[in-house]
Design a protein around this motif. Structure first.
Motif, short mmCIF file in Angstrom:
data_model
loop_
_atom_site.label_atom_id
_atom_site.label_comp_id
_atom_site.label_asym_id
_atom_site.label_seq_id
_atom_site.Cartn_x
_atom_site.Cartn_y
_atom_site.Cartn_z
N GLY A 172 0.87 -1.51 0.45
CA GLY A 172 -0.17 -0.36 0.62
C GLY A 172 1.57 1.38 -0.10
O GLY A 172 0.83 2.82 1.01
N LYS A 173 1.99 1.24 -1.11
CA LYS A 173 2.72 2.42 -1.39
C LYS A 173 3.11 2.94 0.18
O LYS A 173 3.45 3.77 0.79
N GLY A 174 3.99 1.96 0.45
CA GLY A 174 5.32 2.17 1.69
C GLY A 174 5.00 1.73 3.06
O GLY A 174 5.62 2.12 3.23
N ARG A 175 3.88 1.47 2.91
CA ARG A 175 3.56 1.38 4.46
C ARG A 175 3.78 -0.13 4.92
O ARG A 175 3.48 -1.21 4.86
N MET A 176 5.57 0.06 5.83
CA MET A 176 5.88 -1.66 5.91
C MET A 176 5.92 -1.55 7.40
O MET A 176 4.71 -2.02 7.57
N GLY A 177 7.33 -1.71 8.04
CA GLY A 177 7.02 -1.32 9.26
C GLY A 177 6.80 -3.14 9.77
O GLY A 177 6.61 -4.25 8.91
N LYS A 178 5.42 -3.37 11.23
CA LYS A 178 5.05 -4.49 11.39
C LYS A 178 4.39 -5.65 10.09
O LYS A 178 5.10 -6.84 10.40
N LEU A 179 3.46 -4.45 9.61
CA LEU A 179 3.15 -4.95 8.23
C LEU A 179 3.85 -5.86 7.56
O LEU A 179 3.24 -7.11 7.28
N GLY A 180 5.10 -5.52 7.40
CA GLY A 180 6.35 -5.96 5.98
C GLY A 180 6.54 -7.59 6.75
O GLY A 180 6.40 -8.39 5.94
N ARG A 181 6.80 -7.30 8.25
CA ARG A 181 7.25 -8.76 9.09
C ARG A 181 6.55 -9.24 8.86
O ARG A 181 6.83 -10.80 8.59
N ILE A 182 4.70 -9.26 9.17
CA ILE A 182 3.85 -10.21 8.82
C ILE A 182 3.87 -10.87 7.34
O ILE A 182 3.81 -12.35 7.30
N LEU A 183 3.69 -9.92 6.64
CA LEU A 183 4.11 -10.12 5.14
C LEU A 183 4.94 -11.45 4.87
O LEU A 183 5.04 -12.17 4.14
N LYS A 184 6.28 -10.99 4.92
CA LYS A 184 7.12 -12.20 5.03
C LYS A 184 6.77 -13.48 5.94
O LYS A 184 7.04 -14.18 5.23
N ARG A 185 6.37 -13.13 6.39
CA ARG A 185 6.62 -14.47 7.29
C ARG A 185 4.87 -15.23 6.73
O ARG A 185 5.35 -16.66 5.82
N VAL A 186 4.12 -14.72 5.87
CA VAL A 186 3.18 -15.10 5.48
C VAL A 186 4.05 -15.90 3.58
O VAL A 186 3.51 -17.07 4.01
N MET A 187 4.27 -14.98 3.35
CA MET A 187 4.48 -15.35 2.31
C MET A 187 5.74 -16.89 2.00
O MET A 187 6.26 -17.84 1.62
N ILE A 188 6.63 -16.66 3.33
CA ILE A 188 7.43 -17.85 3.96
C ILE A 188 6.80 -19.12 4.40
O ILE A 188 6.98 -20.33 3.76
N GLY A 189 5.67 -18.88 4.67
CA GLY A 189 4.56 -20.26 5.22
C GLY A 189 3.80 -20.70 3.27
O GLY A 189 3.62 -21.70 3.90
N ILE A 190 3.74 -19.68 2.89
CA ILE A 190 3.02 -20.16 1.53
C ILE A 190 3.70 -20.44 0.55
O ILE A 190 3.62 -21.84 -0.16
N VAL A 191 5.33 -20.03 1.00
CA VAL A 191 6.25 -21.17 -0.04
C VAL A 191 6.70 -22.54 0.53
O VAL A 191 6.77 -23.67 0.20
N ALA A 192 6.16 -23.05 1.66
CA ALA A 192 6.41 -23.89 2.83
C ALA A 192 5.20 -24.68 2.90
O ALA A 192 5.82 -26.33 2.19
N LEU A 193 3.78 -24.38 2.43
CA LEU A 193 3.16 -25.08 2.11
C LEU A 193 2.67 -25.71 0.13
O LEU A 193 2.47 -26.43 0.21
N LEU A 194 3.23 -24.69 0.10
CA LEU A 194 3.88 -25.61 -1.81
C LEU A 194 4.80 -26.50 -2.32
O LEU A 194 4.54 -27.38 -2.96
N ALA A 195 5.81 -26.31 -0.83
CA ALA A 195 6.88 -27.38 -1.09
C ALA A 195 6.18 -28.57 -0.68
O ALA A 195 6.69 -29.45 -1.05
#
Length: 568
Positions: A284-307
C-alpha cells in the motif's frame, strides 16, 4: 510512395460484411484526401466469409482487396497491407471499429514535425447496437498527448491500432508488427517506435471501438497475458531499469491471471515476485514496519505449503496413470485436418497386461498416424517382446512410423542386435535418416525420421539428409528423438511439425516451474515437454511413458501426446 497519401489498412477475419461495410463507409466519409483503402482478408481460402466479402466489395471498385492464402493473424495481415501500400502515411482500422469524419484531417498535420513518427487520438467505446451510449476509451484525465518510451513502459497510454497513424518510413526503420506475439503486438510496436520517434496525441474522440460477442483476441484472457509476458521478455533490460514499469507490468499480469484466467497458483507466484520487486507497492505505497514482517512470514508460510504440496504430490504420483496432452497445429499446407498420436520413451513399461490399457486408449483416440519417437526398449536388454507386442497391436489401428532413440541405437548400431528388423517385421515403418511421402486423408505429408545423436549429426549423415529434406514444399513431419537438436543444429531448419521425446519431462516437475533436470540440457531444461515455436518450426515434446532408471517420475504422469493438425 505518394506524398500526402494515407493508406488505410483494414484487416478482416470472421466478420459479417455488414460490419466491415460500416468500417469502410467511415473511411470513405473522411474529410481528408487523398486516401487509399486496402482490405486484407485473413479468413484464408474461399470460405463463406470470404465469398460474402468478395460480393460486398463489388460496390467498392476503388478499394484494393488482398486475400491471405491462409489465416495468419491480424498482425501478419497488417504487415501484408503495409507492404502493399503506396502512401506516405499508414493508418489502421479494425473491421469492427469506426472512424469519425475528421480523424485523418486532425491527425495528419501533426506530422509536420519531422520527429513525429506516430499520431494517435482519444476515442469512444460502445456496445454493438448501442452507439448512442458511448463512453471514453481513455478515462478522463489519463490521455497523454506526448508519451515517451519510459512512460509507455509504465503504462500503454496509446492503445489500439484503430486510433493510430504511422509515418511509412517508420516501418522501414523499426520493422513491422511482430507476428510472434499472441497478443499486445500493438503495444510492442508502439514501444519500438517510441525508442526512435516522438508520438503525438490528439485529445479528441476520433474513433469508435465496438464491443461485441464475435471473434476477438480479447475473448481469450491467456493470449493477453502471454502477450504481456513476451513484452516483458523482449524489453527485459528496459524494465529492470524502470522499477515503476516493472511494478505495473507484473501487477497487470498478476491481476489478469487471478481475475480473468482464474489461474490462482500462478497469480500467487507473480504476487510474490512483485513483492520482491516493490514491497511498498504490495503493502500500500510504502506502509512497511510490522506489516512488512508479517507479510514476509506469510510468504515464507506459503512457500513452505507449496513445497509440502509438491512433496505430497510426488509421493502420491501415480506411475501407472496415463495422461493425454492435446495440441493443435495450423498449417496452410494442409487441406483436411488429421490426427497424430505420439508415443515415446516406454522403456519396456506395461500399462495393463500386454499394454492393453495403452492400446485401448489409442483406439479411442482414432489417430490417422501413430508416431513413435524412440526409447521404447532398454539398452542391453535383449528381451524387448513388450515393444514388439505393442507394435503388432498398434499397426492394427493405423499406420505406425518409428524413429530410433539412443536405447535402440545402442542395441542396433553397437551391439548389432536384430531390433530394427524385428520391429519392421511387425508392420511398423522404421524411419532411418530417410523420408516417405504419404497421403493422410487428402493431404500429402512428407514424414521423416532423424536417428543420429546430436554430437554425430554431421559424421553419420544426419546433416546431409536434413539439408535435402527441408527443401520439400510439402507439409514436413519430422520424428526425432532428441529435442536438443532445436537448441542448435535444427534451430534454423524449418519443418512444419517436429515430434520429440528423450527428456522424460525433466523427470521431477515442479508446479509452474517445469522439469528439474534432463541429461543433455542440465538443470531446469527449456525443452522437456509441450509445444514450442522455434523460429519457423513447431516442436512438440513428449514427456514419455516410462523411465530408464529406478528413480520415479514425480509430478510427471506418463503421457500420450495427441496432435490435431487443422482440426478446427
Amino acid at each position: 510512395m505518394e506524398a500526402g497519401l494515407v493508406s488505410v489498412i483494414i484487416t478482416t477475419y470472421k466478420r459479417e460484411f455488414t460490419m466491415l461495410k460500416e468500417a469502410l463507409d467511415s473511411v470513405l466519409s473522411q474529410t481528408y484526401v487523398p486516401v487509399e483503402i486496402i482490405v486484407v482478408d485473413d479468413n484464408g481460402g474461399n470460405g463463406e466469409y470470404t465469398l460474402r466479402i468478395e460480393e460486398g466489395l463489388k460496390a467498392y471498385p476503388e478499394i484494393i482487396y488482398i486475400k491471405q492464402p491462409h489465416n495468419s493473424g491480424a498482425q501478419a495481415a497488417r504487415n501484408t497491407g503495409i507492404m502493399a501500400s503506396h502512401g506516405e502515411f499508414i493508418a489502421f482500422l479494425d473491421d469492427d471499429d469506426l472512424w469519425e469524419p475528421e480523424k485523418l484531417a486532425m491527425q495528419i498535420p501533426c506530422f509536420e514535425d519531422p520527429e513525429v513518427g506516430l499520431v494517435f487520438c482519444q476515442g469512444y467505446v460502445f456496445d454493438d447496437g448501442d452507439i448512442g451510449n458511448r463512453r471514453l476509451y481513455h478515462q478522463e484525465g489519463t490521455f497523454k498527448e506526448e508519451p515517451d518510451f519510459n512512460g509507455m513502459l509504465e503504462n500503454d497510454t496509446i492503445g489500439t491500432t484503430s486510433q493510430a497513424v504511422v509515418r511509412r518510413t517508420v516501418f522501414d526503420d523499426c520493422g513491422m508488427f511482430d507476428v510472434g506475439f499472441p497478443a499486445r503486438q500493438d503495444y510492442e510496436m508502439w514501444l519500438r517506435i517510441l525508442k526512435r520517434y516522438k508520438a503525438a496525441g490528439i485529445d479528441v474522440p476520433l474513433f469508435n471501438m465496438r464491443v461485441h460477442k464475435g471473434e476477438r483476441i480479447t475473448s481469450d484472457p491467456m493470449r493477453g497475458i502471454r502477450g504481456y509476458q513476451k513484452v516483458y521478455k523482449k524489453y527485459k533490460k528496459d524494465f529492470k531499469q524502470n522499477r515503476a514499469a516493472r511494478t505495473n507490468l507484473l501487477n497487470e499480469i498478476c491481476w489478469r491471471l487471478w481475475k480473468q484466467a482464474h489461474r490462482y497458483p500462478e497469480s500467487i507466484l507473480y504476487a510474490v515476485r512483485l513483492f520482491f520487486v516493490n514491497p511498498g507497492f504490495v503493502l500500500g505505497k510504502g506502509r512497511m514496519g510490522k506489516l512488512g514482517r508479517i507479510l514476509k512470514r506469510v510468504m515464507i508460510g506459503i512457500v513452505a505449503l507449496l513445497a509440502l504440496a509438491a512433496v505430497w504430490q510426488k509421493i502420491m504420483s501415480d506411475q501407472d496413470t496415463l495422461e493425454l496432452s492435446f495440441y493443435h497445429v495450423k498449417s496452410g499446407k494442409v487441406r483436411e485436418g488429421f490426427r497424430i498420436v505420439q508415443l515415446s520413451d516406454l522403456h519396456l513399461k506395461e500399462f495393463g497386461e500386454n499394454n492393453q490399457e495403452l492400446v485401448a486408449r489409442m483406439k479411442l483416440l482414432e489417430p490417422d498416424i501413430i508416431a513413435i519417437t524412440g526409447d521404447m526398449n532398454m539398452e542391453h536388454d535383449d528381451d524387448y517382446h513388450v515393444v514388439l507386442n505393442l507394435c503388432r497391436q498398434l499397426v492394427d489401428i493405423t499406420d505406425v512410423y518409428y524413429v530410433m532413440g539412443n536405447h535402440e541405437l545402442v542395441d542396433y548400431a553397437h551391439r548389432k542386435t536384430k531390433i530394427r528388423d524385428d520391429i519392421e517385421q511387425t508392420g511398423v515403418h522404421m524411419l532411418f535418416n530417410d523420408a516417405e511421402m504419404i497421403q493422410v486423408n487428402t493431404n500429402d505429408i512428407y514424414i521423416a525420421g532423424l536417428i543420429n545423436e546430436p554430437y554425430n549429426y554431421v559424421e553419420y549423415g544426419g546433416k546431409r539428409f536434413m539439408d535435402e529434406y527441408v527443401r520439400s514444399e510439402e507439409f514436413k513431419l519430422l520424428l526425432v528423438h532428441y529435442p536438443e537438436y532445436f537448441m542448435g543444429e535444427l534451430e534454423d531448419m524449418p519443418v512444419d511439425l517436429a515430434l520429440c521425446g528423450h527428456a522424460h519431462g525433466g523427470m521431477v516437475r515442479i508446479p509452474y516451474l517445469g522439469g528439474v533436470y534432463a541429461t543433455e540440457q542440465g538443470f531446469f531444461p527449456p525443452l522437456t515437454e509441450g509445444q514450442h515455436e522455434i523460429n519457423e518450426s513447431v516442436v512438440i515434446i513428449s514427456r514419455g511413458l516410462g523411465q530408464s532408471h529406478p528413480f520415479p517420475r514425480i509430478n510427471n504422469k506418463p503421457e500420450i501426446v495427441v496432435v490435431d493438425v487443422n482440426w478446427y
